[in-house]
Design a protein around this motif. Sequence first.
Motif, PDB file in Angstrom:
ATOM      1  N   TYR A 193       0.848  -1.196   0.000  1.00 20.55           N
ATOM      2  CA  TYR A 193       0.000   0.000   0.000  1.00 20.55           C
ATOM      3  C   TYR A 193       0.879   1.240   0.000  1.00 20.55           C
ATOM      4  O   TYR A 193       1.827   1.349   0.796  1.00 20.55           O
ATOM      5  CB  TYR A 193      -0.906   0.012   1.240  1.00 20.55           C
ATOM      6  N   SER A 194       0.580   2.184  -0.911  1.00 16.51           N
ATOM      7  CA  SER A 194       1.355   3.430  -1.028  1.00 16.51           C
ATOM      8  C   SER A 194       0.419   4.616  -0.888  1.00 16.51           C
ATOM      9  O   SER A 194      -0.722   4.584  -1.366  1.00 16.51           O
ATOM     10  CB  SER A 194       2.078   3.489  -2.383  1.00 16.51           C
ATOM     11  N   LEU A 195       0.918   5.659  -0.256  1.00 11.41           N
ATOM     12  CA  LEU A 195       0.155   6.897  -0.106  1.00 11.41           C
ATOM     13  C   LEU A 195       1.106   8.080  -0.187  1.00 11.41           C
ATOM     14  O   LEU A 195       2.306   7.953   0.058  1.00 11.41           O
ATOM     15  CB  LEU A 195      -0.624   6.918   1.211  1.00 11.41           C
ATOM     16  N   GLY A 196       0.563   9.223  -0.533  1.00 12.48           N
ATOM     17  CA  GLY A 196       1.345  10.445  -0.647  1.00 12.48           C
ATOM     18  C   GLY A 196       0.987  11.451   0.417  1.00 12.48           C
ATOM     19  O   GLY A 196      -0.185  11.633   0.747  1.00 12.48           O
ATOM     20  N   VAL A 197       1.990  12.103   0.958  1.00 14.13           N
ATOM     21  CA  VAL A 197       1.812  13.160   1.956  1.00 14.13           C
ATOM     22  C   VAL A 197       2.249  14.471   1.316  1.00 14.13           C
ATOM     23  O   VAL A 197       3.336  14.555   0.737  1.00 14.13           O
ATOM     24  CB  VAL A 197       2.637  12.860   3.219  1.00 14.13           C
ATOM     25  N   LYS A 198       1.426  15.493   1.414  1.00 15.98           N
ATOM     26  CA  LYS A 198       1.701  16.755   0.728  1.00 15.98           C
ATOM     27  C   LYS A 198       2.734  17.615   1.444  1.00 15.98           C
ATOM     28  O   LYS A 198       3.421  18.409   0.810  1.00 15.98           O
ATOM     29  CB  LYS A 198       0.404  17.546   0.560  1.00 15.98           C
ATOM     30  N   GLU A 199       2.821  17.503   2.745  1.00 14.01           N
ATOM     31  CA  GLU A 199       3.785  18.335   3.491  1.00 14.01           C
ATOM     32  C   GLU A 199       4.278  17.578   4.716  1.00 14.01           C
ATOM     33  O   GLU A 199       3.547  16.778   5.313  1.00 14.01           O
ATOM     34  CB  GLU A 199       3.150  19.663   3.901  1.00 14.01           C
ATOM     35  N   GLN A 200       5.516  17.852   5.069  1.00 10.66           N
ATOM     36  CA  GLN A 200       6.139  17.163   6.202  1.00 10.66           C
ATOM     37  C   GLN A 200       5.721  17.750   7.536  1.00 10.66           C
ATOM     38  O   GLN A 200       6.109  17.230   8.596  1.00 10.66           O
ATOM     39  CB  GLN A 200       7.661  17.201   6.081  1.00 10.66           C
ATOM     40  N   MET A 201       4.898  18.803   7.503  1.00  8.53           N
ATOM     41  CA  MET A 201       4.517  19.471   8.750  1.00  8.53           C
ATOM     42  C   MET A 201       3.524  18.652   9.585  1.00  8.53           C
ATOM     43  O   MET A 201       3.249  19.010  10.730  1.00  8.53           O
ATOM     44  CB  MET A 201       3.908  20.842   8.437  1.00  8.53           C
ATOM     45  N   ILE A 202       2.980  17.577   9.022  1.00 12.47           N
ATOM     46  CA  ILE A 202       2.039  16.768   9.802  1.00 12.47           C
ATOM     47  C   ILE A 202       2.743  15.994  10.906  1.00 12.47           C
ATOM     48  O   ILE A 202       2.088  15.538  11.852  1.00 12.47           O
ATOM     49  CB  ILE A 202       1.262  15.803   8.893  1.00 12.47           C
ATOM     50  N   PHE A 203       4.049  15.864  10.807  1.00 10.76           N
ATOM     51  CA  PHE A 203       4.793  15.149  11.848  1.00 10.76           C
ATOM     52  C   PHE A 203       5.167  16.131  12.957  1.00 10.76           C
ATOM     53  O   PHE A 203       5.789  17.168  12.695  1.00 10.76           O
ATOM     54  CB  PHE A 203       6.053  14.511  11.266  1.00 10.76           C
ATOM     55  N   GLN A 213      11.917  24.622   3.378  1.00 11.70           N
ATOM     56  CA  GLN A 213      11.029  24.438   2.238  1.00 11.70           C
ATOM     57  C   GLN A 213      10.049  23.308   2.551  1.00 11.70           C
ATOM     58  O   GLN A 213      10.428  22.267   3.067  1.00 11.70           O
ATOM     59  CB  GLN A 213      11.839  24.107   0.976  1.00 11.70           C
ATOM     60  N   ILE A 214       8.786  23.533   2.220  1.00  4.53           N
ATOM     61  CA  ILE A 214       7.763  22.516   2.434  1.00  4.53           C
ATOM     62  C   ILE A 214       7.786  21.539   1.260  1.00  4.53           C
ATOM     63  O   ILE A 214       7.776  21.940   0.101  1.00  4.53           O
ATOM     64  CB  ILE A 214       6.373  23.163   2.584  1.00  4.53           C
ATOM     65  N   HIS A 215       7.806  20.258   1.565  1.00  3.90           N
ATOM     66  CA  HIS A 215       7.834  19.229   0.529  1.00  3.90           C
ATOM     67  C   HIS A 215       7.003  18.045   0.989  1.00  3.90           C
ATOM     68  O   HIS A 215       6.726  17.862   2.177  1.00  3.90           O
ATOM     69  CB  HIS A 215       9.274  18.787   0.250  1.00  3.90           C
ATOM     70  N   GLY A 216       6.596  17.222   0.056  1.00  5.27           N
ATOM     71  CA  GLY A 216       5.833  16.030   0.358  1.00  5.27           C
ATOM     72  C   GLY A 216       6.709  14.793   0.359  1.00  5.27           C
ATOM     73  O   GLY A 216       7.938  14.871   0.255  1.00  5.27           O
ATOM     74  N   MET A 217       6.072  13.637   0.477  1.00  8.41           N
ATOM     75  CA  MET A 217       6.808  12.373   0.470  1.00  8.41           C
ATOM     76  C   MET A 217       5.851  11.237   0.151  1.00  8.41           C
ATOM     77  O   MET A 217       4.633  11.348   0.336  1.00  8.41           O
ATOM     78  CB  MET A 217       7.488  12.128   1.822  1.00  8.41           C
ATOM     79  N   ASP A 218       6.408  10.154  -0.346  1.00 11.22           N
ATOM     80  CA  ASP A 218       5.667   8.928  -0.624  1.00 11.22           C
ATOM     81  C   ASP A 218       6.016   7.894   0.434  1.00 11.22           C
ATOM     82  O   ASP A 218       7.194   7.661   0.727  1.00 11.22           O
ATOM     83  CB  ASP A 218       6.002   8.380  -2.015  1.00 11.22           C
ATOM     84  N   ILE A 219       4.975   7.257   0.999  1.00  5.32           N
ATOM     85  CA  ILE A 219       5.160   6.253   2.041  1.00  5.32           C
ATOM     86  C   ILE A 219       4.553   4.946   1.544  1.00  5.32           C
ATOM     87  O   ILE A 219       3.396   4.907   1.138  1.00  5.32           O
ATOM     88  CB  ILE A 219       4.503   6.689   3.366  1.00  5.32           C
ATOM     89  N   THR A 220       5.336   3.891   1.575  1.00  6.44           N
ATOM     90  CA  THR A 220       4.902   2.578   1.096  1.00  6.44           C
ATOM     91  C   THR A 220       4.977   1.569   2.237  1.00  6.44           C
ATOM     92  O   THR A 220       6.031   1.414   2.863  1.00  6.44           O
ATOM     93  CB  THR A 220       5.771   2.093  -0.071  1.00  6.44           C
ATOM     94  N   PHE A 221       3.847   0.897   2.487  1.00  2.00           N
ATOM     95  CA  PHE A 221       3.779  -0.162   3.491  1.00  2.00           C
ATOM     96  C   PHE A 221       3.886  -1.504   2.762  1.00  2.00           C
ATOM     97  O   PHE A 221       2.980  -1.883   2.021  1.00  2.00           O
ATOM     98  CB  PHE A 221       2.470  -0.082   4.276  1.00  2.00           C
ATOM     99  N   VAL A 222       4.977  -2.205   2.976  1.00  5.77           N
ATOM    100  CA  VAL A 222       5.219  -3.495   2.336  1.00  5.77           C
ATOM    101  C   VAL A 222       4.847  -4.601   3.327  1.00  5.77           C
ATOM    102  O   VAL A 222       5.362  -4.636   4.450  1.00  5.77           O
ATOM    103  CB  VAL A 222       6.690  -3.630   1.900  1.00  5.77           C
ATOM    104  N   THR A 223       3.946  -5.503   2.912  1.00  3.17           N
ATOM    105  CA  THR A 223       3.482  -6.588   3.774  1.00  3.17           C
ATOM    106  C   THR A 223       4.021  -7.922   3.269  1.00  3.17           C
ATOM    107  O   THR A 223       4.544  -8.034   2.158  1.00  3.17           O
ATOM    108  CB  THR A 223       1.946  -6.623   3.817  1.00  3.17           C
ATOM    109  N   THR A 224       3.839  -8.958   4.081  1.00  3.72           N
ATOM    110  CA  THR A 224       4.322 -10.292   3.724  1.00  3.72           C
ATOM    111  C   THR A 224       3.339 -11.051   2.838  1.00  3.72           C
ATOM    112  O   THR A 224       3.680 -12.130   2.336  1.00  3.72           O
ATOM    113  CB  THR A 224       4.587 -11.112   4.993  1.00  3.72           C
ATOM    114  N   THR A 225       2.145 -10.533   2.652  1.00  2.00           N
ATOM    115  CA  THR A 225       1.155 -11.208   1.817  1.00  2.00           C
ATOM    116  C   THR A 225       1.190 -10.663   0.400  1.00  2.00           C
ATOM    117  O   THR A 225       1.691  -9.557   0.159  1.00  2.00           O
ATOM    118  CB  THR A 225      -0.253 -11.029   2.410  1.00  2.00           C
TER     119      THR A 225
END
Length: 255
Positions: A193-203, A213-225
């Motif tokens: 499962y992959s999702l995109g975050v628009k800004e790092q300020m949510i952390f 500078q405000i930037h986004g990031m892609d987060i990928t959850f890799v599972t064993t199934t």
Amino acid sequence: MATTEKGKKDAGKKDAGKKDAGKKDAGKKDAGKKDAGKKDKKSGKRQSTQAAPAKEHAGVGQPAPEPRLRAYYARTVRGNLAKQFGLKNVHEIPNLEKIVLNVGMSEAIKQPKVLDAVVEELGIITGQRPTKKKAKKSIANYGLRQGQEIGVAVTLRGARMWEFADRFITTAIPRIRDFRGLSTRAFDGRGNYSLGVKEQMIFPEINYDQVEQIHGMDITFVTTTTKDDQAFALLRELGMPFRGDDKPIVVNANQ
């Protein structure tokens, strides 16, 4: 007789001058002793401060506590998934394998130093040193050359992966603006499962005043199934608030 009196007077003046000079020398010696005393006091203070042993925190010598989300998975989620899909083998039950965070910066083509700030911020968020990624091929229209550093990525496994997933689900996602749930169509067909975050300020680890500078990031959850339905059930049991889910699951560490 007059010359002898003048000679005596001159000799008296010379003796008085010698006495004054002696007094000045004595004053200089006293001042030198005072300065030496001050220096000794300062050096003594420095030595005392350096010699003071550092105080140890309360957790010294104790094992690191188990991540809250991993303990919840072992106690609750694993059994629920086995019942839901009728899995008898423990190794068939889906589990988190790794989490990958990726940041691509097009500004790094002209300003390579931009990546240094991104590396520092990702290190603060994840607790692990990220690596800079290079371009695999050249693109003339964008002025990109092969081998040029263009992004930053970090892969989390083990305890750091579970800690990041817990903080992301319980703290970061609620801080997203106009949040209406995560999309259920972001699975890749192989259980990831992959999702995109628009800004790092949510952390909450990021200080707004120190952000360049405000930037986004892609987060990928890799599972064993390898099945999307099992990966969806796993992430939902871990507390991921998907779109259309009226009652998302709340992780309770005491369960």
